[in-house]
Design a protein around this motif. Structure first.
Motif, PDB file in Angstrom:
ATOM      1  N   LEU A 128      38.337 -19.953  51.751  1.00  0.00           N
ATOM      2  CA  LEU A 128      38.054 -20.064  50.327  1.00  0.00           C
ATOM      3  C   LEU A 128      36.562 -19.886  50.077  1.00  0.00           C
ATOM      4  O   LEU A 128      35.730 -20.238  50.911  1.00  0.00           O
ATOM      5  CB  LEU A 128      38.513 -21.424  49.808  1.00  0.00           C
ATOM      6  N   GLY A 129      36.234 -19.349  48.902  1.00  0.00           N
ATOM      7  CA  GLY A 129      34.843 -19.168  48.568  1.00  0.00           C
ATOM      8  C   GLY A 129      34.656 -18.883  47.089  1.00  0.00           C
ATOM      9  O   GLY A 129      35.606 -18.518  46.415  1.00  0.00           O
ATOM     10  N   PRO A 130      33.492 -19.078  46.550  1.00  0.00           N
ATOM     11  CA  PRO A 130      32.263 -19.453  47.256  1.00  0.00           C
ATOM     12  C   PRO A 130      32.172 -20.942  47.592  1.00  0.00           C
ATOM     13  O   PRO A 130      31.275 -21.351  48.312  1.00  0.00           O
ATOM     14  CB  PRO A 130      31.171 -19.064  46.261  1.00  0.00           C
ATOM     15  N   HIS A 131      33.082 -21.755  47.068  1.00  0.00           N
ATOM     16  CA  HIS A 131      33.073 -23.189  47.350  1.00  0.00           C
ATOM     17  C   HIS A 131      34.182 -23.517  48.337  1.00  0.00           C
ATOM     18  O   HIS A 131      35.274 -22.969  48.262  1.00  0.00           O
ATOM     19  CB  HIS A 131      33.262 -23.985  46.052  1.00  0.00           C
ATOM     20  N   THR A 132      33.922 -24.396  49.275  1.00  0.00           N
ATOM     21  CA  THR A 132      34.945 -24.788  50.227  1.00  0.00           C
ATOM     22  C   THR A 132      36.005 -25.620  49.529  1.00  0.00           C
ATOM     23  O   THR A 132      35.762 -26.208  48.468  1.00  0.00           O
ATOM     24  CB  THR A 132      34.345 -25.623  51.375  1.00  0.00           C
ATOM     25  N   ALA A 133      37.190 -25.690  50.153  1.00  0.00           N
ATOM     26  CA  ALA A 133      38.258 -26.522  49.599  1.00  0.00           C
ATOM     27  C   ALA A 133      37.798 -27.968  49.516  1.00  0.00           C
ATOM     28  O   ALA A 133      38.051 -28.660  48.518  1.00  0.00           O
ATOM     29  CB  ALA A 133      39.510 -26.395  50.461  1.00  0.00           C
ATOM     30  N   ASP A 166      34.798 -29.205  49.137  1.00  0.00           N
ATOM     31  CA  ASP A 166      33.855 -29.412  48.032  1.00  0.00           C
ATOM     32  C   ASP A 166      34.559 -29.369  46.684  1.00  0.00           C
ATOM     33  O   ASP A 166      34.303 -30.203  45.804  1.00  0.00           O
ATOM     34  CB  ASP A 166      32.752 -28.353  48.073  1.00  0.00           C
ATOM     35  N   ALA A 167      35.438 -28.385  46.495  1.00  0.00           N
ATOM     36  CA  ALA A 167      36.142 -28.259  45.214  1.00  0.00           C
ATOM     37  C   ALA A 167      37.013 -29.482  44.949  1.00  0.00           C
ATOM     38  O   ALA A 167      37.033 -30.022  43.840  1.00  0.00           O
ATOM     39  CB  ALA A 167      36.980 -26.985  45.193  1.00  0.00           C
ATOM     40  N   VAL A 168      37.733 -29.930  45.977  1.00  0.00           N
ATOM     41  CA  VAL A 168      38.597 -31.110  45.834  1.00  0.00           C
ATOM     42  C   VAL A 168      37.752 -32.350  45.541  1.00  0.00           C
ATOM     43  O   VAL A 168      38.096 -33.163  44.670  1.00  0.00           O
ATOM     44  CB  VAL A 168      39.447 -31.316  47.101  1.00  0.00           C
ATOM     45  N   GLY A 169      36.648 -32.501  46.243  1.00  0.00           N
ATOM     46  CA  GLY A 169      35.784 -33.658  46.022  1.00  0.00           C
ATOM     47  C   GLY A 169      35.232 -33.705  44.608  1.00  0.00           C
ATOM     48  O   GLY A 169      35.187 -34.774  43.979  1.00  0.00           O
ATOM     49  N   LEU A 193      35.512 -24.484  31.995  1.00  0.00           N
ATOM     50  CA  LEU A 193      35.782 -24.276  33.412  1.00  0.00           C
ATOM     51  C   LEU A 193      34.719 -25.008  34.218  1.00  0.00           C
ATOM     52  O   LEU A 193      33.522 -24.796  34.020  1.00  0.00           O
ATOM     53  CB  LEU A 193      35.751 -22.794  33.769  1.00  0.00           C
ATOM     54  N   ILE A 194      35.159 -25.883  35.124  1.00  0.00           N
ATOM     55  CA  ILE A 194      34.215 -26.556  36.015  1.00  0.00           C
ATOM     56  C   ILE A 194      34.039 -25.641  37.228  1.00  0.00           C
ATOM     57  O   ILE A 194      34.834 -25.652  38.160  1.00  0.00           O
ATOM     58  CB  ILE A 194      34.729 -27.942  36.426  1.00  0.00           C
ATOM     59  N   GLU A 195      32.987 -24.840  37.199  1.00  0.00           N
ATOM     60  CA  GLU A 195      32.832 -23.736  38.145  1.00  0.00           C
ATOM     61  C   GLU A 195      32.832 -24.177  39.597  1.00  0.00           C
ATOM     62  O   GLU A 195      33.460 -23.545  40.452  1.00  0.00           O
ATOM     63  CB  GLU A 195      31.543 -22.970  37.819  1.00  0.00           C
ATOM     64  N   ASP A 196      32.135 -25.259  39.917  1.00  0.00           N
ATOM     65  CA  ASP A 196      32.015 -25.645  41.318  1.00  0.00           C
ATOM     66  C   ASP A 196      33.146 -26.556  41.791  1.00  0.00           C
ATOM     67  O   ASP A 196      33.151 -27.007  42.935  1.00  0.00           O
ATOM     68  CB  ASP A 196      30.649 -26.265  41.619  1.00  0.00           C
ATOM     69  N   ALA A 197      34.119 -26.814  40.913  1.00  0.00           N
ATOM     70  CA  ALA A 197      35.355 -27.492  41.322  1.00  0.00           C
ATOM     71  C   ALA A 197      36.503 -26.491  41.336  1.00  0.00           C
ATOM     72  O   ALA A 197      37.665 -26.856  41.324  1.00  0.00           O
ATOM     73  CB  ALA A 197      35.668 -28.652  40.376  1.00  0.00           C
TER      74      ALA A 197
END
Length: 201
Positions: free
Chosen positions: A35-40, A42-45, A161-165
């Motif tokens: 997954l990218g650009p954010h890891t699963a 990080d997005a879940v957290g 949209l919460i981009e980094d989630a």
């Protein structure tokens, strides 16, 4: 991401809609394709942080998960050039919410297509709870999340949209959706910007 205006969010009329944070997507497809650009993780957290904060303020958290059926494809399933091959077995854990988010949702909605609204009770749930603003996060940005955003726009919901989630199976596809599509449907902000809006309220 825009920083032009201070984000105003009334938690009482806001729902966080978490799209496809389920094991079959995050662990299955995500395991085969990074997954990218954010890891699963990080997005879940970040999704969890937002859900916890919103619920403490009286907002609604809805988990949308996709059930592909026993055949492994959506139904009805029109022919496409790039799709899931017929007959691919569906892992038994496909639709299970990822463990870190199982205690975060007030409601769980099951869908059978890309979109979160078509053929589900999501809109009824939101309207009956007085929701006018949606916060969106999930996997994958350009697929399930963008589909939900398009449907929400058509129904007149304000949305962020919460981009980094949010993340995707292709970082370029994520960036394209975030830069070209999502700004036409709503606003794009970071987790910290959303949490700051909660604090201001």
């Amino acid at each position: 991401m825009s920083t032009e205006d201070a984000l105003a969010i009334d938690p009482k009329t806001t729902a966080l809609v978490l799209v496809d944070f389920q094991r079959g997507v995050v662990e299955g497809m995500g395991g085969a394709t990074a997954l990218g650009p954010h890891t699963a993780e990080d997005a879940v957290g970040r999704a969890r942080r937002t859900a916890t904060a919103l619920r403490e303020l009286g907002g609604l958290v809805v988990m949308v998960r996709g059930s592909m059926g026993l055949s492994g494809v959506p139904f009805p399933a029109p022919r496409t050039d790039a799709g899931v091959p017929a007959g691919v077995p569906v892992p038994p854990h496909w639709a299970e919410i990822v463990p870190r988010l199982t205690d975060c949702a007030d409601h769980v909605v099951t869908k059978h297509q890309w979109g979160s609204f078509y053929g589900t009770d999501l809109e009824v749930l939101l309207r009956r709870n007085g929701v006018t603003t949606l916060l969106l996060a999930g996997v994958a940005t350009n697929l399930g999340v963008e589909s939900a955003a398009r449907e929400a726009y058509d129904r007149g919901f304000e949305q962020v949209l919460i981009e980094d989630a949010t993340t995707a199976f292709d970082a370029a596809a994520h960036r394209d959706s975030v830069s070209r599509v999502m700004p036409l449907l709503g606003r794009v902000r970071s987790t910290e910007q959303v949490l700051a809006a909660f604090a201001r309220h």
